[in-house]
Write a protein that holds these residues in place. Structure first.
Motif, PDB file in Angstrom:
ATOM      1  N   LEU A  11     -74.534  75.815 -71.268  1.00  0.00           N
ATOM      2  CA  LEU A  11     -74.727  76.435 -72.578  1.00  0.00           C
ATOM      3  C   LEU A  11     -75.624  77.669 -72.534  1.00  0.00           C
ATOM      4  CD1 LEU A  11     -74.950  73.320 -74.923  1.00  0.00           C
ATOM      5  CD2 LEU A  11     -73.070  74.945 -74.757  1.00  0.00           C
ATOM      6  N   ARG A  14     -76.910  80.232 -75.536  1.00  0.00           N
ATOM      7  CA  ARG A  14     -77.282  79.551 -76.776  1.00  0.00           C
ATOM      8  C   ARG A  14     -78.787  79.312 -76.801  1.00  0.00           C
ATOM      9  NH1 ARG A  14     -73.179  77.157 -79.894  1.00  0.00           N
ATOM     10  NH2 ARG A  14     -71.417  78.580 -79.724  1.00  0.00           N
ATOM     11  N   GLU A  18     -79.826  74.413 -79.997  1.00  0.00           N
ATOM     12  CA  GLU A  18     -78.386  74.192 -80.196  1.00  0.00           C
ATOM     13  C   GLU A  18     -77.825  73.283 -79.105  1.00  0.00           C
ATOM     14  OE1 GLU A  18     -76.402  77.957 -82.197  1.00  0.00           O
ATOM     15  OE2 GLU A  18     -77.764  78.571 -80.607  1.00  0.00           O
ATOM     16  N   ARG A  21     -78.770  69.741 -79.841  1.00  0.00           N
ATOM     17  CA  ARG A  21     -77.921  69.224 -80.903  1.00  0.00           C
ATOM     18  C   ARG A  21     -76.531  68.896 -80.354  1.00  0.00           C
ATOM     19  NH1 ARG A  21     -78.256  72.940 -86.111  1.00  0.00           N
ATOM     20  NH2 ARG A  21     -76.699  74.077 -84.960  1.00  0.00           N
ATOM     21  N   GLU A  22     -76.024  69.805 -79.547  1.00  0.00           N
ATOM     22  CA  GLU A  22     -74.703  69.634 -78.932  1.00  0.00           C
ATOM     23  C   GLU A  22     -74.663  68.345 -78.090  1.00  0.00           C
ATOM     24  OE1 GLU A  22     -72.633  72.227 -79.565  1.00  0.00           O
ATOM     25  OE2 GLU A  22     -70.914  71.820 -78.265  1.00  0.00           O
ATOM     26  N   ASP A  24     -76.436  65.830 -78.593  1.00  0.00           N
ATOM     27  CA  ASP A  24     -76.738  64.678 -79.431  1.00  0.00           C
ATOM     28  C   ASP A  24     -78.053  64.009 -79.008  1.00  0.00           C
ATOM     29  OD1 ASP A  24     -76.227  63.007 -81.524  1.00  0.00           O
ATOM     30  OD2 ASP A  24     -74.661  61.850 -80.541  1.00  0.00           O
TER      31      ASP A  24
ATOM     32  N   ASP B  60     -68.634  79.032 -84.900  1.00  0.00           N
ATOM     33  CA  ASP B  60     -68.816  77.649 -84.438  1.00  0.00           C
ATOM     34  C   ASP B  60     -70.289  77.264 -84.354  1.00  0.00           C
ATOM     35  OD1 ASP B  60     -69.124  79.399 -82.344  1.00  0.00           O
ATOM     36  OD2 ASP B  60     -68.461  77.975 -80.820  1.00  0.00           O
ATOM     37  N   ARG B  61     -71.176  78.267 -84.429  1.00  0.00           N
ATOM     38  CA  ARG B  61     -72.605  77.940 -84.429  1.00  0.00           C
ATOM     39  C   ARG B  61     -73.061  77.423 -85.788  1.00  0.00           C
ATOM     40  NH1 ARG B  61     -75.760  82.714 -81.308  1.00  0.00           N
ATOM     41  NH2 ARG B  61     -77.448  81.169 -81.212  1.00  0.00           N
ATOM     42  N   ARG B  65     -72.818  69.429 -86.512  1.00  0.00           N
ATOM     43  CA  ARG B  65     -72.494  68.653 -85.316  1.00  0.00           C
ATOM     44  C   ARG B  65     -71.119  69.132 -84.848  1.00  0.00           C
ATOM     45  NH1 ARG B  65     -77.024  67.527 -85.304  1.00  0.00           N
ATOM     46  NH2 ARG B  65     -78.066  65.530 -85.612  1.00  0.00           N
ATOM     47  N   HIS B  66     -70.961  69.235 -83.532  1.00  0.00           N
ATOM     48  CA  HIS B  66     -69.685  69.717 -83.009  1.00  0.00           C
ATOM     49  C   HIS B  66     -68.600  68.641 -83.191  1.00  0.00           C
ATOM     50  CE1 HIS B  66     -69.976  67.349 -79.192  1.00  0.00           C
ATOM     51  NE2 HIS B  66     -71.247  67.352 -79.564  1.00  0.00           N
TER      52      HIS B  66
END
Lengths: 96, 408
Positions: A11, A14, A18, A21-22, A24, B60-61, B65-66
């Motif tokens: 990533l 970023r 982020e 968060r991605e 989790d 997409d940012r 949550r993705h």
């Protein structure tokens, strides 16, 4: 997820927040990265700390007011991930 | 642990996302359905009037949550799905397509919608509102340098869009009905500061402007705005930002107690114990100001979305927190901590000239709210000190060499 060490890989480009968060990892990041809410507070592994760009004054000011602040505290929304930071080790700080 | 088998969430914003996250994180493993009438997974709205509108934030940012999060956590997400009815006896919601979902517990996280202006010409092409990604896609296409945008409403949305548009090279006029900007949320000193800032950046601010109608050209495209004093403002684009209304129609039709919002208790429970509400659509008793309040903020959606989930699982709600709000305009970061309703005195900390200062709001000697501008230290300290019945010593408060916590 607080208190466990995490490793962040990939990533690049970023913000660290982020990525957390991605993956989790359970950062709230309520303000979405505006350096306002301090809910993305992390403790960076001391070995990695010096490899990060230093905090800007606004981030330092926020951190200074946090109960759970430590010398290796950072707001993950203020850290740009790069390839050089692959495998960055950190711990999610407890909620204020 | 609760015995729930099927939880349904109506709405797909911040409160909804927070509720599903909390439910799964706290170990709920029953059925979980999220019904959203938007075509997107839950996303952050604050950047819509700022970075996303400016074009400097990828789509997409925005996602909270993705996509993988929802499948990994076995959340049945239906996008573009409009719920038309709640049947409380059958414990079932029905959609516009006739399908039905059973629930043991239901969360209404239906949000709010922009208040529409009911004036002549409000439906002309080129007249915009701002709430969703689709709204920004429509508005963003029109933001061509040199064009003239007239913004109706000098609140957060109007002023954030004004700042973004100036930075994109448009001519900007803001028409505000009252005598000052952001009049419902900040004191006159902050209003003046923002008025001067926008003027300095080239925004034409007109207060006490009562918009009477919008005129179009022969193609049905907006041309100008007319005010009741006869003044006319030429407009290529119009943005209307005059507040929001709660999406409580479903709740009203189902007979739940509502009063400009769905009434909830400290557990986010409505007058039907199996139905909860959270976020912009919910009206709750404020422990801070005593009365009922409906808050339109990310922070509130986050807190209530969490609390509704905890209540469904039979857990205690989080400690009541002091609400906070933010607005970014140009390089100014305004953060409001607490509710200033009923304040009887303000104290300035620092100088507006320095573009970093705070205003403290007091009621009966207690610190009830603070506005901070580019002042991270005061902001974070305020989140701990505001609304705790603390009584500051006034001359200390005005002394910026003293940290806020040493002013009591």
């Amino acid at each position: 997820m607080q208190g466990n060490e995490h490793r962040v890989d990939g990533l690049a480009g970023r913000k660290l927040m982020e990525a957390l968060r991605e993956f989790d990892f359970g950062v709230a990041a309520i303000c979405g990265g505006m350096c306002s809410c301090a809910t993305c507070h992390v403790y960076i592994d001391p070995e990695w700390l010096s490899r990060l760009q230093p905090a800007e004054p606004a981030e330092r000011d926020l951190l200074a007011e946090l109960r759970h602040a430590r010398p290796n505290s950072r707001l993950s929304c203020q850290i740009d991930l790069t390839d050089a930071l692959n495998d960055l080790a950190l711990t999610i700080a407890p909620e204020e | 642990m609760s015995t729930l088998r099927q939880i349904v969430i109506v709405g797909g914003g911040q409160a909804a996302a927070q509720a599903v996250d909390t439910l799964r994180r706290r170990g709920y493993d029953g059925g979980l359905t999220l019904l959203s009438d938007e075509p997107h997974l839950p996303y952050q709205r604050p950047p819509l009037s700022k970075k996303f509108l400016a074009g400097s934030f990828e789509r997409d940012r925005l996602l909270i949550r993705h996509a993988g999060f929802y499948s990994e956590h076995r959340i049945d997400v239906r996008l573009g799905y409009r719920v038309v009815q709640i049947d409380r006896d059958q414990m079932q919601v029905s959609g516009a397509d006739g399908s039905k979902y059973d629930y043991d517990a239901l969360l209404l996280a239906t949000g709010s919608r922009p208040r529409r202006l009911s004036i002549e010409g409000a439906d002309l092409q080129g007249v915009h509102y701002l709430r969703t990604i689709a709204d920004v896609d429509r508005l963003g296409r029109e933001l061509v340098p040199g064009r003239r945008i007239v913004i109706v409403g000098g609140g957060y949305i109007g002023l954030e869009v004004a700042a973004t548009c100036r930075e994109r090279g448009l001519e900007v006029t803001v028409l505000e009905m009252s005598d000052r900007l952001m009049n419902r949320v900040v004191c006159p000193e902050i209003s003046s500061f923002y008025e001067e800032e926008h003027a300095r950046r080239g925004v034409d601010i007109v207060c006490r402007a009562s918009v009477q109608g919008i005129h179009g050209d022969e193609h049905g495209r907006v041309r100008s705005i007319i005010c009741s004093d006869g003044n006319q403002y030429i407009a290529d684009i119009v943005l209307i930002g005059v507040g929001a209304l709660p999406n409580d129609d479903l709740a009203v039709a189902a007979g739940l107690d509502c009063a400009n919002g769905i009434m909830v208790d400290a557990h986010c429970r409505t007058s039907d114990p199996r139905i909860y509400a959270a976020g912009d659509c919910a009206l709750h008793r404020s422990h801070q100001c005593g009365g009922s309040v409906r808050l339109e903020s990310v922070d509130n959606a986050f807190e209530q979305g969490t609390n509704a989930a905890l209540a469904m699982l039979g857990e205690s709600p989080r400690m009541p927190a002091i609400p906070w709000f933010w607005s970014d305009q140009y390089d100014l970061k305004l953060i409001i901590v607490g509710l200033s309703t009923g304040y009887d005195r303000t104290v300035l900390r620092g100088r507006p000239f320095d573009r970093s200062f705070s205003v403290c709001y007091l009621r009966d000697g207690e610190l009830i709210a603070m506005d901070t501008i580019n002042n991270a230290k005061d902001q974070m300290a305020a989140r701990k000190l505001v609304g705790q019945r603390n009584r500051p010593i006034l001359d200390r408060l005005a002394d910026t060499s003293r940290p806020l916590r040493d002013c009591f």
